[in-house]
Design a protein around this motif. Structure first.
Motif, PDB file in Angstrom:
ATOM      1  N   GLY A 121       2.492 -11.633  -0.363  1.00 25.79           N
ATOM      2  CA  GLY A 121       2.831 -11.906  -1.765  1.00 25.79           C
ATOM      3  C   GLY A 121       1.593 -12.250  -2.588  1.00 25.79           C
ATOM      4  O   GLY A 121       1.677 -12.366  -3.811  1.00 25.79           O
ATOM      5  N   ILE A 122       0.428 -12.407  -1.930  1.00 26.86           N
ATOM      6  CA  ILE A 122      -0.833 -12.597  -2.666  1.00 26.86           C
ATOM      7  C   ILE A 122      -1.398 -11.193  -2.858  1.00 26.86           C
ATOM      8  O   ILE A 122      -1.908 -10.574  -1.907  1.00 26.86           O
ATOM      9  N   ALA A 123      -1.255 -10.666  -4.080  1.00 34.51           N
ATOM     10  CA  ALA A 123      -1.482  -9.227  -4.308  1.00 34.51           C
ATOM     11  C   ALA A 123      -2.857  -8.752  -3.838  1.00 34.51           C
ATOM     12  O   ALA A 123      -2.973  -7.698  -3.206  1.00 34.51           O
ATOM     13  N   CYS A 124      -3.906  -9.530  -4.116  1.00 31.30           N
ATOM     14  CA  CYS A 124      -5.250  -9.077  -3.726  1.00 31.30           C
ATOM     15  C   CYS A 124      -5.358  -9.013  -2.202  1.00 31.30           C
ATOM     16  O   CYS A 124      -5.840  -8.025  -1.632  1.00 31.30           O
ATOM     17  N   PHE A 125      -4.879 -10.040  -1.521  1.00 32.99           N
ATOM     18  CA  PHE A 125      -4.958 -10.084  -0.057  1.00 32.99           C
ATOM     19  C   PHE A 125      -4.194  -8.908   0.552  1.00 32.99           C
ATOM     20  O   PHE A 125      -4.695  -8.208   1.445  1.00 32.99           O
ATOM     21  N   ASP A 126      -2.979  -8.682   0.038  1.00 34.51           N
ATOM     22  CA  ASP A 126      -2.157  -7.585   0.576  1.00 34.51           C
ATOM     23  C   ASP A 126      -2.827  -6.230   0.321  1.00 34.51           C
ATOM     24  O   ASP A 126      -2.793  -5.336   1.174  1.00 34.51           O
ATOM     25  N   HIS A 127      -3.487  -6.116  -0.834  1.00 36.80           N
ATOM     26  CA  HIS A 127      -4.200  -4.871  -1.153  1.00 36.80           C
ATOM     27  C   HIS A 127      -5.362  -4.661  -0.166  1.00 36.80           C
ATOM     28  O   HIS A 127      -5.534  -3.569   0.388  1.00 36.80           O
ATOM     29  N   TRP A 128      -6.166  -5.715   0.080  1.00 33.42           N
ATOM     30  CA  TRP A 128      -7.309  -5.555   0.994  1.00 33.42           C
ATOM     31  C   TRP A 128      -6.833  -5.247   2.411  1.00 33.42           C
ATOM     32  O   TRP A 128      -7.474  -4.496   3.136  1.00 33.42           O
ATOM     33  N   CYS A 129      -5.686  -5.845   2.777  1.00 30.29           N
ATOM     34  CA  CYS A 129      -5.137  -5.584   4.112  1.00 30.29           C
ATOM     35  C   CYS A 129      -4.822  -4.089   4.267  1.00 30.29           C
ATOM     36  O   CYS A 129      -5.207  -3.461   5.265  1.00 30.29           O
ATOM     37  N   GLN A 131      -6.036  -1.656   2.414  1.00 29.37           N
ATOM     38  CA  GLN A 131      -7.290  -0.892   2.279  1.00 29.37           C
ATOM     39  C   GLN A 131      -8.039  -0.855   3.621  1.00 29.37           C
ATOM     40  O   GLN A 131      -8.541   0.184   4.043  1.00 29.37           O
ATOM     41  N   LEU A 132      -8.083  -1.997   4.273  1.00 26.09           N
ATOM     42  CA  LEU A 132      -8.765  -2.069   5.570  1.00 26.09           C
ATOM     43  C   LEU A 132      -8.082  -1.156   6.587  1.00 26.09           C
ATOM     44  O   LEU A 132      -8.739  -0.388   7.295  1.00 26.09           O
ATOM     45  N   ARG A 133      -6.769  -1.225   6.643  1.00 29.32           N
ATOM     46  CA  ARG A 133      -6.040  -0.386   7.605  1.00 29.32           C
ATOM     47  C   ARG A 133      -6.225   1.101   7.309  1.00 29.32           C
ATOM     48  O   ARG A 133      -6.333   1.917   8.215  1.00 29.32           O
ATOM     49  N   GLN A 134      -6.240   1.442   6.002  1.00 29.47           N
ATOM     50  CA  GLN A 134      -6.290   2.866   5.651  1.00 29.47           C
ATOM     51  C   GLN A 134      -7.696   3.465   5.701  1.00 29.47           C
ATOM     52  O   GLN A 134      -7.873   4.623   6.049  1.00 29.47           O
ATOM     53  N   THR A 135      -8.711   2.651   5.337  1.00 30.98           N
ATOM     54  CA  THR A 135     -10.060   3.228   5.214  1.00 30.98           C
ATOM     55  C   THR A 135     -11.053   2.722   6.258  1.00 30.98           C
ATOM     56  O   THR A 135     -12.103   3.322   6.460  1.00 30.98           O
ATOM     57  N   GLY A 136     -10.765   1.568   6.898  1.00 25.88           N
ATOM     58  CA  GLY A 136     -11.720   0.996   7.852  1.00 25.88           C
ATOM     59  C   GLY A 136     -12.912   0.360   7.159  1.00 25.88           C
ATOM     60  O   GLY A 136     -13.946   0.104   7.788  1.00 25.88           O
ATOM     61  N   TYR A 137     -12.780   0.081   5.870  1.00 23.35           N
ATOM     62  CA  TYR A 137     -13.913  -0.505   5.133  1.00 23.35           C
ATOM     63  C   TYR A 137     -13.394  -1.494   4.111  1.00 23.35           C
ATOM     64  O   TYR A 137     -12.359  -1.272   3.493  1.00 23.35           O
ATOM     65  N   LEU A 138     -14.119  -2.587   3.920  1.00 22.90           N
ATOM     66  CA  LEU A 138     -13.905  -3.499   2.779  1.00 22.90           C
ATOM     67  C   LEU A 138     -15.266  -3.872   2.227  1.00 22.90           C
ATOM     68  O   LEU A 138     -16.234  -4.044   2.995  1.00 22.90           O
ATOM     69  N   HIS A 139     -15.330  -4.035   0.909  1.00 18.19           N
ATOM     70  CA  HIS A 139     -16.535  -4.533   0.254  1.00 18.19           C
ATOM     71  C   HIS A 139     -16.850  -5.935   0.798  1.00 18.19           C
ATOM     72  O   HIS A 139     -15.945  -6.683   1.182  1.00 18.19           O
ATOM     73  N   ASN A 140     -18.136  -6.313   0.816  1.00 19.42           N
ATOM     74  CA  ASN A 140     -18.525  -7.619   1.362  1.00 19.42           C
ATOM     75  C   ASN A 140     -17.791  -8.769   0.684  1.00 19.42           C
ATOM     76  O   ASN A 140     -17.325  -9.699   1.348  1.00 19.42           O
ATOM     77  N   HIS A 141     -17.665  -8.711  -0.635  1.00 25.91           N
ATOM     78  CA  HIS A 141     -17.004  -9.804  -1.349  1.00 25.91           C
ATOM     79  C   HIS A 141     -15.522  -9.866  -0.942  1.00 25.91           C
ATOM     80  O   HIS A 141     -14.974 -10.956  -0.758  1.00 25.91           O
ATOM     81  N   ARG A 143     -14.329  -8.978   1.909  1.00 26.22           N
ATOM     82  CA  ARG A 143     -14.275  -9.556   3.268  1.00 26.22           C
ATOM     83  C   ARG A 143     -14.345 -11.083   3.184  1.00 26.22           C
ATOM     84  O   ARG A 143     -13.656 -11.795   3.913  1.00 26.22           O
ATOM     85  N   MET A 144     -15.210 -11.576   2.292  1.00 21.12           N
ATOM     86  CA  MET A 144     -15.342 -13.034   2.152  1.00 21.12           C
ATOM     87  C   MET A 144     -14.048 -13.644   1.608  1.00 21.12           C
ATOM     88  O   MET A 144     -13.556 -14.649   2.128  1.00 21.12           O
ATOM     89  N   TRP A 145     -13.485 -13.035   0.557  1.00 13.82           N
ATOM     90  CA  TRP A 145     -12.240 -13.567  -0.028  1.00 13.82           C
ATOM     91  C   TRP A 145     -11.111 -13.501   1.009  1.00 13.82           C
ATOM     92  O   TRP A 145     -10.354 -14.449   1.164  1.00 13.82           O
ATOM     93  N   PHE A 146     -11.020 -12.356   1.696  1.00 13.26           N
ATOM     94  CA  PHE A 146      -9.939 -12.155   2.677  1.00 13.26           C
ATOM     95  C   PHE A 146     -10.018 -13.248   3.753  1.00 13.26           C
ATOM     96  O   PHE A 146      -9.029 -13.896   4.086  1.00 13.26           O
TER      97      PHE A 146
END
Ligand SMILES: Cc1cc2nc3c(=O)[nH]c(=O)nc-3n(C[C@H](O)[C@H](O)[C@H](O)COP(=O)(O)OP(=O)(O)OC[C@H]3O[C@@H](n4cnc5c(N)ncnc54)[C@H](O)[C@@H]3O)c2cc1C
Length: 377
Positions: A121-129, A131-141, A143-146
């Motif tokens: 329900g935390i939109a940014c966290f769910d989005h990064w989750c 993104q990580l599963r689909q692309t295998g990459y997250l921006h450094n920032h 990764r820090m927020w997540f």
């Protein structure tokens, strides 16, 4: 596929990025934007498996910029060497992480599944989750927020988050990942943690996310009872035999140092490796006319490849702390019993950088100009 697992693709990416590694990188690197607008290099999977080496990257960047202009990027590259050398000298941090991860997995908290499926329900966290599963990459920032939201808002054990990253990142690295999670938690620099705030996320995502009121912005850092003694390292390189089987691994897909002429090539990959790692080694080995073995029973494959190459000598770049090193330790003993001699060398870059990684990054940072000179860069 977001990352083509070949050296050629890594070199092309480096060539495209190099002109932007100065002022643009310095002012824009902290913004988590879509790929076309991003200021970061996306080189991490290539560096992680040494399809392209740190030396090659620094050399290309410094051909385009002065050290002063490119210093923020150069420092990021040295952060990688810092983490590698630091973990090498404190291997108990890796084994303690594995033990904590396994213990936490036996009895995961109810919100673990919610977090790893991106349904908090935390939109940014769910989005990064996703993104990580689909692309295998997250921006450094990101990764820090997540990691910060995982540890301090969702109150989940950090080793489970580190494990989730390792299973999905195309640049998954035991040192950079474990130590970054510990850094966010406040364990790498005791007492200093990284707290994600709604304001910072809104600013560096150009307002795409505004998790106001959803984050714990006042948590205390984690505390660790265990101590991790320093295990001194002496990164030397022996004289290498002129005719030997060259072993390529997920830790290092570069050719052996000058003078060593491989009589044959074998790629080995640990079963924990990501798709990028497996395909990177496969491609690099087949380009050098070699085969690849995925698994932990490498002895048979090495003996067979050595016999085919007509040699009892095997050369291999040092395997830093992680799954490949653990698997290789067992193989090493089996091979000795079969009269196969393994010659492990440490790359010049690691030999120069690792001795400066005993404490905080600042100690290494001060050495950067001297190290670049020592490395003829
Ligand atoms: C929680 C967390 C987990 C991470 N896990 C990994 C991991 O498993 N593997 C990994 O390679 N990096 C990891 N990083 C570091 C960093 O996020 C990535 O290296 C970077 O985002 C890769 O994108 P890039 O190549 O576009 O970076 P750029 O900004 O273009 O940087 C260039 C290169 O410098 C190195 N680098 C940059 N930032 C860091 C950093 N903070 N620490 C270490 N090296 C760095 C990388 O090799 C990177 O490719 C992690 C960071 C955090 C906060």
């Amino acid at each position: 596929m977001m990352f083509e697992p070949t050296r050629r693709a890594g070199l092309q990416r480096l060539a495209r990025f190099a002109p932007h590694a100065g002022k643009t990188y310095t002012s824009e690197r902290n913004f988590d934007r879509n790929r076309r607008a991003a200021a970061v290099s996306f080189l991490s999977p290539y560096i992680r498996h040494r399809l392209v080496s740190e030396r090659e990257i620094l050399s290309e960047i410094l051909a385009h910029h002065t050290l002063k202009t490119a210093m923020p990027f150069v420092q990021e590259v040295f952060w990688r060497g810092y983490f590698k050398g630091w973990l090498e000298q404190r291997p108990s941090v890796w084994s303690a992480y594995q033990a904590e991860r396994d213990a936490s997995l036996l009895d995961p908290l109810p919100n673990y599944q919610t977090a790893v499926s991106g349904q908090t329900g935390i939109a940014c966290f769910d989005h990064w989750c996703q993104q990580l599963r689909q692309t295998g990459y997250l921006h450094n920032h990101a990764r820090m927020w997540f990691a910060s939201i995982w540890i301090f808002t969702l109150r989940l054990p950090w080793p489970l988050g580190a494990d989730f990253f390792l299973r999905h990142l195309q640049d998954a690295d035991p040192a950079s990942n474990t130590l970054s999670w510990r850094w966010v938690a406040g364990l790498h620099t005791p007492g200093k943690h990284y707290l994600a705030t709604a304001e910072n996320i809104a600013k560096f995502t150009d307002g795409r996310f505004q998790p106001t009121g959803q984050l714990n912005e006042n948590a205390a850092p984690l505390i660790e009872e265990k101590t991790h003694p320093i295990v001194p390292i002496t990164p030397r390189s022996p004289d290498l035999p002129t005719r030997a089987l060259w072993l390529m691994t997920e830790e290092d897909c570069q050719p052996p140092p000058d003078g060593a002429k491989p009589a044959g090539v074998l790629g080995i990959v640990s079963p924990d490796a990501t798709g990028f790692a497996i395909n990177a080694v496969r491609h690099a080995a087949s380009t050098a006319n070699g085969q690849t073995d995925v698994g932990h029973n490498w002895s048979t494959a090495i003996c067979r490849a050595a016999a085919k190459a007509g040699t009892s000598d095997v050369i291999c770049a040092h395997l830093p702390v992680g799954p490949a090193a653990a698997g290789f330790a067992k193989t090493y003993q089996n091979l000795a019993a079969k009269n196969i001699r393994i010659h492990v060398f440490v790359r010049a870059y690691d030999r120069h950088v690792w001795p400066h990684t005993t404490k905080g990054f600042f100690k290494l940072k001060k050495q950067i100009p001297a190290l670049l000179r020592d490395l003829d860069l």
